[in-house]
Design a protein around this motif. Structure first.
Motif, PDB file in Angstrom:
ATOM      1  N   GLU A 154       0.828  -1.211   0.000  1.00 15.69           N
ATOM      2  CA  GLU A 154       0.000   0.000   0.000  1.00 15.69           C
ATOM      3  C   GLU A 154       0.860   1.258   0.000  1.00 15.69           C
ATOM      4  OE1 GLU A 154      -4.003  -0.573   2.398  1.00 15.69           O
ATOM      5  OE2 GLU A 154      -2.312  -1.342   3.566  1.00 15.69           O
ATOM      6  N   VAL A 155       1.903   1.227   0.836  1.00 17.55           N
ATOM      7  CA  VAL A 155       2.794   2.380   0.915  1.00 17.55           C
ATOM      8  C   VAL A 155       3.497   2.599  -0.422  1.00 17.55           C
ATOM      9  CG1 VAL A 155       4.836   3.351   2.030  1.00 17.55           C
ATOM     10  CG2 VAL A 155       3.149   2.106   3.396  1.00 17.55           C
ATOM     11  N   GLU A 156       3.993   1.507  -1.007  1.00 15.39           N
ATOM     12  CA  GLU A 156       4.726   1.631  -2.270  1.00 15.39           C
ATOM     13  C   GLU A 156       3.823   2.126  -3.395  1.00 15.39           C
ATOM     14  OE1 GLU A 156       7.823  -0.903  -5.096  1.00 15.39           O
ATOM     15  OE2 GLU A 156       6.864  -1.864  -3.373  1.00 15.39           O
ATOM     16  N   GLU A 157       2.603   1.626  -3.439  1.00 13.34           N
ATOM     17  CA  GLU A 157       1.663   2.073  -4.481  1.00 13.34           C
ATOM     18  C   GLU A 157       1.359   3.558  -4.337  1.00 13.34           C
ATOM     19  OE1 GLU A 157      -1.709  -0.457  -4.073  1.00 13.34           O
ATOM     20  OE2 GLU A 157      -0.850  -2.086  -5.293  1.00 13.34           O
ATOM     21  N   ASN A 158       1.200   3.987  -3.096  1.00 11.66           N
ATOM     22  CA  ASN A 158       0.924   5.401  -2.867  1.00 11.66           C
ATOM     23  C   ASN A 158       2.124   6.263  -3.250  1.00 11.66           C
ATOM     24  OD1 ASN A 158       1.093   7.714  -0.331  1.00 11.66           O
ATOM     25  ND2 ASN A 158      -0.677   7.724  -1.695  1.00 11.66           N
ATOM     26  N   VAL A 159       3.335   5.794  -2.902  1.00 13.89           N
ATOM     27  CA  VAL A 159       4.548   6.534  -3.253  1.00 13.89           C
ATOM     28  C   VAL A 159       4.670   6.656  -4.768  1.00 13.89           C
ATOM     29  CG1 VAL A 159       7.079   6.456  -3.237  1.00 13.89           C
ATOM     30  CG2 VAL A 159       5.809   5.964  -1.141  1.00 13.89           C
ATOM     31  N   ASN A 160       4.420   5.547  -5.486  1.00 13.84           N
ATOM     32  CA  ASN A 160       4.499   5.571  -6.950  1.00 13.84           C
ATOM     33  C   ASN A 160       3.476   6.544  -7.546  1.00 13.84           C
ATOM     34  OD1 ASN A 160       6.520   3.647  -6.918  1.00 13.84           O
ATOM     35  ND2 ASN A 160       5.118   1.913  -7.208  1.00 13.84           N
ATOM     36  N   SER A 161       2.254   6.476  -7.034  1.00 13.28           N
ATOM     37  CA  SER A 161       1.196   7.355  -7.544  1.00 13.28           C
ATOM     38  C   SER A 161       1.530   8.812  -7.267  1.00 13.28           C
ATOM     39  CB  SER A 161      -0.147   6.994  -6.895  1.00 13.28           C
ATOM     40  OG  SER A 161      -0.539   5.685  -7.239  1.00 13.28           O
ATOM     41  N   TYR A 162       2.023   9.063  -6.054  1.00  6.89           N
ATOM     42  CA  TYR A 162       2.346  10.445  -5.661  1.00  6.89           C
ATOM     43  C   TYR A 162       3.381  11.046  -6.602  1.00  6.89           C
ATOM     44  CZ  TYR A 162       2.991  14.460  -2.584  1.00  6.89           C
ATOM     45  OH  TYR A 162       3.023  15.734  -2.078  1.00  6.89           O
ATOM     46  N   PHE A 163       4.460  10.298  -6.835  1.00 11.17           N
ATOM     47  CA  PHE A 163       5.538  10.846  -7.655  1.00 11.17           C
ATOM     48  C   PHE A 163       5.154  10.946  -9.129  1.00 11.17           C
ATOM     49  CE2 PHE A 163       8.249   9.976  -3.959  1.00 11.17           C
ATOM     50  CZ  PHE A 163       8.985  11.155  -3.942  1.00 11.17           C
ATOM     51  N   ASN A 164       4.265  10.097  -9.587  1.00 14.33           N
ATOM     52  CA  ASN A 164       3.770  10.236 -10.955  1.00 14.33           C
ATOM     53  C   ASN A 164       3.020  11.552 -11.133  1.00 14.33           C
ATOM     54  OD1 ASN A 164       4.817   7.833 -11.885  1.00 14.33           O
ATOM     55  ND2 ASN A 164       2.959   6.644 -11.422  1.00 14.33           N
ATOM     56  N   VAL A 165       2.184  11.872 -10.155  1.00 15.44           N
ATOM     57  CA  VAL A 165       1.442  13.136 -10.205  1.00 15.44           C
ATOM     58  C   VAL A 165       2.401  14.314 -10.061  1.00 15.44           C
ATOM     59  CG1 VAL A 165      -0.318  14.550  -9.076  1.00 15.44           C
ATOM     60  CG2 VAL A 165      -0.666  12.097  -9.321  1.00 15.44           C
ATOM     61  N   LEU A 166       3.383  14.169  -9.169  1.00 10.02           N
ATOM     62  CA  LEU A 166       4.346  15.251  -8.949  1.00 10.02           C
ATOM     63  C   LEU A 166       5.158  15.518 -10.218  1.00 10.02           C
ATOM     64  CD1 LEU A 166       5.404  17.214  -6.776  1.00 10.02           C
ATOM     65  CD2 LEU A 166       7.156  15.513  -6.221  1.00 10.02           C
ATOM     66  N   GLN A 167       5.499  14.451 -10.933  1.00  7.32           N
ATOM     67  CA  GLN A 167       6.236  14.616 -12.189  1.00  7.32           C
ATOM     68  C   GLN A 167       5.401  15.402 -13.202  1.00  7.32           C
ATOM     69  OE1 GLN A 167       9.304  13.603 -12.621  1.00  7.32           O
ATOM     70  NE2 GLN A 167       9.692  13.295 -14.804  1.00  7.32           N
ATOM     71  N   GLY A 168       4.128  15.055 -13.300  1.00  7.74           N
ATOM     72  CA  GLY A 168       3.226  15.783 -14.192  1.00  7.74           C
ATOM     73  C   GLY A 168       3.089  17.240 -13.779  1.00  7.74           C
ATOM     74  N   PHE A 169       3.068  17.466 -12.479  1.00  5.39           N
ATOM     75  CA  PHE A 169       2.990  18.831 -11.950  1.00  5.39           C
ATOM     76  C   PHE A 169       4.187  19.656 -12.406  1.00  5.39           C
ATOM     77  CE2 PHE A 169       4.468  21.614  -8.457  1.00  5.39           C
ATOM     78  CZ  PHE A 169       3.439  22.553  -8.459  1.00  5.39           C
ATOM     79  N   LEU A 170       5.374  19.058 -12.352  1.00  6.01           N
ATOM     80  CA  LEU A 170       6.580  19.773 -12.766  1.00  6.01           C
ATOM     81  C   LEU A 170       6.549  20.114 -14.252  1.00  6.01           C
ATOM     82  CD1 LEU A 170       9.431  17.868 -10.851  1.00  6.01           C
ATOM     83  CD2 LEU A 170       8.380  20.058 -10.289  1.00  6.01           C
ATOM     84  N   LEU A 171       6.110  19.171 -15.071  1.00  3.21           N
ATOM     85  CA  LEU A 171       6.075  19.395 -16.519  1.00  3.21           C
ATOM     86  C   LEU A 171       5.086  20.490 -16.889  1.00  3.21           C
ATOM     87  CD1 LEU A 171       6.288  15.698 -17.773  1.00  3.21           C
ATOM     88  CD2 LEU A 171       8.126  17.401 -17.685  1.00  3.21           C
ATOM     89  N   LEU A 172       3.901  20.456 -16.260  1.00  2.83           N
ATOM     90  CA  LEU A 172       2.910  21.500 -16.545  1.00  2.83           C
ATOM     91  C   LEU A 172       3.390  22.865 -16.045  1.00  2.83           C
ATOM     92  CD1 LEU A 172      -0.564  19.834 -15.852  1.00  2.83           C
ATOM     93  CD2 LEU A 172       0.474  20.397 -18.048  1.00  2.83           C
ATOM     94  N   SER A 173       4.013  22.873 -14.893  1.00  2.78           N
ATOM     95  CA  SER A 173       4.537  24.135 -14.352  1.00  2.78           C
ATOM     96  C   SER A 173       5.566  24.728 -15.308  1.00  2.78           C
ATOM     97  CB  SER A 173       5.178  23.908 -12.982  1.00  2.78           C
ATOM     98  OG  SER A 173       4.231  23.431 -12.060  1.00  2.78           O
TER      99      SER A 173
END
Length: 364
Positions: A71-90
């Motif tokens: 559960e922790v690993e899945e959440n970490v993966n999901s979090y960083f995927n969204v964060l990566q998208g955030f950086l690209l859009l920014s």
């Protein structure tokens, strides 16, 4: 909760952190060209909300029983995927952005990334920990991510807005100088009055009275110095009016900010901002020189620089070919008080020189 699971989580976290660092480095070294499609700031705000949701999920995993490693690993993966998208859009939102707007964007993005790193590190660190009190820190860390993402809504959406806000900060600083000038007061014209029958002698004065006197040291001005302070008050007031009118003028130019002007308009606004900040620095210098002993030569130099800057600012504004009559009137008013103060300072200097020469003659 085996050691192998903990190590796997740490490896996954390290890999994600390295990826984000590498992404930031690449983006910093690759400024977006004006030919790229610009991302609207509202899109950045929307994906920032997704980051907040992922942070909420991370926090909820630690409510009650400890989560499984998967559960922790899945959440970490999901979090960083969204964060990566955030950086690209920014990064895409900085297309056509000048230095001031880019700085605001980068600062807000960095805050989100820093808070996210702290959250994910604590998230993984908590797994396998037997310290139940550490779980209590998660709501606060999650809250920091929420605040960072919410702050994205306060980022100026355009160059005009960003530069207008920066100029407003210059005006705020000038108001502080004006307040300090208002706090200056003349020295007592009759020192003997301080030891009247109703006033306690120095020996009888209380310690707190001495403290008050110490606080007031350096702010009492002679009549000549008060005259200089009053002239400076007029200069600062008129300068503040110029900045206010300038802000009104450029905020009325939002329609002139278009992506196909090759940055000429934004470049002009950035130039105006730098000149305003230089004027603000001269106002700070004048304010600092008003405390006794007053530095008249330094004040004269600051006035001279201000006069030159105001001419440059007016020329830049006139190049926009927009209606700016109130601004031009404010510039004219400032020039008047600048000349008046320069003349008065020259007169005071001449009087002081004459007095010194007379004293020398008497001694001889």
């Amino acid at each position: 909760m085996g050691k192998a699971e903990k190590e796997q989580l740490n490896r996954a976290l390290t890999a994600h952190l390295n990826t984000i660092h590498e992404t930031l480095q690449v983006l910093d070294q690759s400024p977006p060209s004006n030919s790229m499609e610009k991302v609207t700031w509202s899109q950045v705000i929307q994906i920032g909300e997704q980051v907040s949701k992922q942070a909420t999920i991370a926090g909820m995993l630690w409510n009650g029983e400890s989560p499984q490693a998967k559960e922790v690993e899945e959440n970490v993966n999901s979090y960083f995927n969204v964060l990566q998208g955030f950086l690209l859009l920014s990064h895409g939102s900085t297309v056509g952005a000048g230095p001031t707007l880019s700085s605001s964007i980068h600062e807000s993005v960095k805050h989100v990334v820093d808070c996210s790193f702290r959250l994910m590190k604590e998230h993984v660190s908590l797994y396998g920990s037997h310290n139940k009190e550490r779980k209590l820190s998660m709501p606060q860390i999650v809250g920091a991510v929420w605040e960072a993402c919410s702050a994205l809504k306060k980022v100026p959406p355009t160059n005009v807005t960003a530069i207008g806000r920066a100029m407003t900060q210059v005006a705020v600083s000038m108001k502080d100088v004006l307040r300090e000038i208002n706090e200056l007061k003349p020295a007592s014209s009759n020192p003997g009055d301080e030891t009247s029958d109703n006033t306690p002698s120095k020996a009888e004065s209380k310690p707190e009275d001495d403290d008050i006197s110490d606080d007031d040291l350096g702010s009492d001005l002679s009549p000549e110095e008060m005259k200089v302070a009053q002239l400076a008050h007029g200069v600062v007031s008129e300068t503040l009016l110029v900045i206010k009118e300038l802000i009104r003028t450029i905020t009325g130019m939002l329609k002139l900010e278009t992506p196909d002007d090759n940055g000429k308009f934004v470049g002009s606004l950035e130039k105006l901002l730098k000149m305003c900040q230089c004027v603000g620095a001269e106002i700070d210098e004048i304010g600092a020189c008003l405390y006794p002993p007053q530095e008249i030569d330094a004040i004269k130099l600051a006035l001279e620089k201000m006069s030159s800057r105001i001419n440059e600012i007016q020329q830049e504004v006139e190049s926009f070919r927009t209606s700016s009559e109130p601004f031009l009137e404010a510039c004219s008013g400032l020039r008047t008080v600048l000349k008046e103060m320069e003349a008065q300072l020259n007169s005071l200097s001449a009087t002081e020189l004459t007095t010194k020469m007379q004293n020398v003659a008497v001694i001889n």
